[in-house]
Design a protein around this motif. Structure first.
Motif, PDB file in Angstrom:
ATOM      1  N   VAL A  36     -25.616 -52.923  55.006  1.00 27.28           N
ATOM      2  CA  VAL A  36     -24.356 -52.871  54.452  1.00 27.28           C
ATOM      3  C   VAL A  36     -23.985 -54.370  53.965  1.00 27.28           C
ATOM      4  CG1 VAL A  36     -23.550 -50.867  55.652  1.00 27.28           C
ATOM      5  CG2 VAL A  36     -23.257 -52.888  56.655  1.00 27.28           C
ATOM      6  N   THR A  69     -20.392 -56.976  52.109  1.00 21.37           N
ATOM      7  CA  THR A  69     -19.165 -56.930  51.370  1.00 21.37           C
ATOM      8  C   THR A  69     -19.286 -57.876  50.315  1.00 21.37           C
ATOM      9  OG1 THR A  69     -18.338 -59.106  52.619  1.00 21.37           O
ATOM     10  CG2 THR A  69     -18.135 -56.899  53.687  1.00 21.37           C
ATOM     11  N   ASN A  73     -27.197 -49.668  43.427  1.00 19.31           N
ATOM     12  CA  ASN A  73     -26.406 -48.297  43.178  1.00 19.31           C
ATOM     13  C   ASN A  73     -27.184 -47.435  44.156  1.00 19.31           C
ATOM     14  OD1 ASN A  73     -25.067 -46.354  42.046  1.00 19.31           O
ATOM     15  ND2 ASN A  73     -26.548 -45.771  40.510  1.00 19.31           N
ATOM     16  N   GLU A 113     -24.279 -43.840  48.855  1.00 17.79           N
ATOM     17  CA  GLU A 113     -23.601 -44.287  50.033  1.00 17.79           C
ATOM     18  C   GLU A 113     -22.664 -45.838  49.266  1.00 17.79           C
ATOM     19  OE1 GLU A 113     -26.767 -42.208  51.824  1.00 17.79           O
ATOM     20  OE2 GLU A 113     -26.805 -44.318  50.363  1.00 17.79           O
ATOM     21  N   ALA A 114     -23.426 -46.552  48.617  1.00 17.45           N
ATOM     22  CA  ALA A 114     -22.582 -47.650  48.424  1.00 17.45           C
ATOM     23  C   ALA A 114     -21.864 -47.805  47.201  1.00 17.45           C
ATOM     24  CB  ALA A 114     -23.704 -48.955  48.147  1.00 17.45           C
ATOM     25  N   GLY A 115     -22.316 -46.603  46.247  1.00 16.18           N
ATOM     26  CA  GLY A 115     -21.779 -46.749  44.865  1.00 16.18           C
ATOM     27  C   GLY A 115     -22.242 -47.778  43.936  1.00 16.18           C
ATOM     28  N   CYS A 121     -22.867 -51.314  42.350  1.00 17.08           N
ATOM     29  CA  CYS A 121     -22.389 -52.666  42.957  1.00 17.08           C
ATOM     30  C   CYS A 121     -23.150 -53.642  42.022  1.00 17.08           C
ATOM     31  CB  CYS A 121     -23.059 -52.950  44.259  1.00 17.08           C
ATOM     32  SG  CYS A 121     -22.414 -51.670  45.652  1.00 17.08           S
ATOM     33  N   MET A 146     -18.067 -54.038  43.803  1.00 17.78           N
ATOM     34  CA  MET A 146     -18.757 -53.078  44.719  1.00 17.78           C
ATOM     35  C   MET A 146     -17.825 -51.590  45.114  1.00 17.78           C
ATOM     36  SD  MET A 146     -20.086 -55.691  47.563  1.00 17.78           S
ATOM     37  CE  MET A 146     -21.666 -54.743  48.236  1.00 17.78           C
ATOM     38  N   GLY A 147     -18.886 -50.732  45.195  1.00 18.56           N
ATOM     39  CA  GLY A 147     -17.885 -49.481  45.678  1.00 18.56           C
ATOM     40  C   GLY A 147     -17.549 -48.762  44.379  1.00 18.56           C
ATOM     41  N   GLU A 148     -18.013 -48.839  43.165  1.00 19.61           N
ATOM     42  CA  GLU A 148     -17.532 -48.186  41.968  1.00 19.61           C
ATOM     43  C   GLU A 148     -18.206 -46.845  42.003  1.00 19.61           C
ATOM     44  OE1 GLU A 148     -15.318 -48.412  39.770  1.00 19.61           O
ATOM     45  OE2 GLU A 148     -14.564 -50.697  39.971  1.00 19.61           O
ATOM     46  N   LYS A 149     -17.831 -45.769  41.058  1.00 18.70           N
ATOM     47  CA  LYS A 149     -18.256 -44.402  41.007  1.00 18.70           C
ATOM     48  C   LYS A 149     -19.957 -44.597  40.731  1.00 18.70           C
ATOM     49  CE  LYS A 149     -16.953 -43.269  36.341  1.00 18.70           C
ATOM     50  NZ  LYS A 149     -16.162 -42.313  35.970  1.00 18.70           N
TER      51      LYS A 149
END
Length: 323
Positions: free
Chosen positions: A116, A118, A171, A174-176, A178, A199-202
């Motif tokens: 993980v 940020t 992609n 879990e992360a969507g 990025c 980050m974290g887009e669909k």
């Protein structure tokens, strides 16, 4: 897969390359083939390899960064650090030492849900990584020819659009979606790298679509800061007999800055005498904001006049004050 940028950076720290160098050859072993087949069955991004194949370090980094090969992440980590486990330990210590506090590495590829990070960490990592000219060159390539697998295309399809010259896509469920992106602009005569992260887009498409307005907006806030101009009065020396010598800049003092950053000024002025000539270097001034810094020499715009004979007789010790 954005964490592959960390692997590439650390591999080059261990096994450095110069521009134009391919580096040592890596021989593909049976475990490399097994990992390739395993990722292939899971639907992960891969680069085809064969037992006994030899791939250069540079080519392996291309496979890692352009098509985002999970199996090559395993191969590079093993080759540069001895095993993936040793790489994981090294990478986590690096993250700790470099204040990437939101980053935890569980594998080289980023396929593990336990890996993980940020957006802030990925931007800071990218700024470090892009200082390596080889890595900067690779992330800016649209395609590469690799042994066995042949032509590999960069999944960063925004390369070249609006000046984007890197960095990495990612992609997973879990992360969507990025996306870390970069552009290089010339500001105040200096090459400035601007990096952003979504980050974290669909999905990956959504992350890349969101990056374009973010980039456009950010560039409006990167600008020249004109601190002072050449010839502008900066200060002066004043003698005890009321003679004044004005100090100015040898050149314009300007630097690129992010809107809202405070510019800090430091200066050092040397001692002066009546023998110090006009245009002579008498110190320097430094302007700083964020990571940018510019140093310019201070020169004498007008020299001190000598004291009168009477004043010298009455004041044998000449003293100066400066502002």
């Amino acid at each position: 897969s954005t964490i592959k940028l960390l692997l590439a950076y650390l591999v080059l720290k261990q096994k450095s390359l110069g521009l134009g160098e391919k580096g040592p050859l890596i021989t593909i072993a049976q475990d490399d083939v097994d990992v390739y087949k395993n990722y292939l069955t899971q639907g992960g991004s891969v680069t085809k390899v064969e037992l006994g194949e030899q791939i250069s370090e540079y080519e392996a980094l291309q496979a890692l960064m352009l098509p985002s090969s999970n199996n090559i992440a395993y191969t590079l980590a093993k080759w540069a650090f001895g095993s993936q486990e040793e790489y994981v330990n090294f990478a986590n210590q690096f993250a700790k030492d470099n204040h990437l506090d939101g980053t935890v590495v569980d594998d080289g590829s980023g396929y593990s849900p336990k890996t993980v990070s940020t957006a802030a960490d990925m931007v800071n990592l990218s700024l470090m990584a892009l200082h390596d000219p080889v890595l900067k060159e690779i992330v800016g390539q649209k395609q590469a020819n690799l042994p066995v697998s042949g032509l590999a295309k960069n999944v960063n399809y925004l390369l070249g659009k609006d000046g984007i010259d890197g960095v990495k896509t990612g992609n997973t469920p879990e992360a969507g979606g990025c996306y870390i992106f970069s552009t290089t602009r010339s500001i105040s005569g200096k090459e400035v790298v601007v990096v952003g992260a979504v980050m974290g887009e669909k999905d990956l498409y959504a992350a890349m679509t969101a990056a374009l307005p973010l980039l456009e907006s950010s560039l409006k806030h990167v600008k020249d800061t004109n601190v002072a101009k050449k010839g502008e009065d900066i200060g002066y020396y004043k003698s005890d007999w009321d003679s004044k010598a004005v100090v100015t800049l040898a050149e314009d003092l300007k630097l690129p800055t992010w809107d809202g950053l405070k510019t800090e000024i430091e200066y050092k002025a040397e001692k002066l005498s009546t023998n110090t000539e006009q245009d002579e270097d008498v110190g320097y001034i430094v302007a700083k904001n964020g990571t940018e810094e510019k140093k310019v020499s201070l020169v004498l715009k007008s020299k001190l006049s000598k004291p009168s004979l009477l004043w010298s007789l009455l004041h044998p010790l000449q003293r100066f004050s400066q502002d």
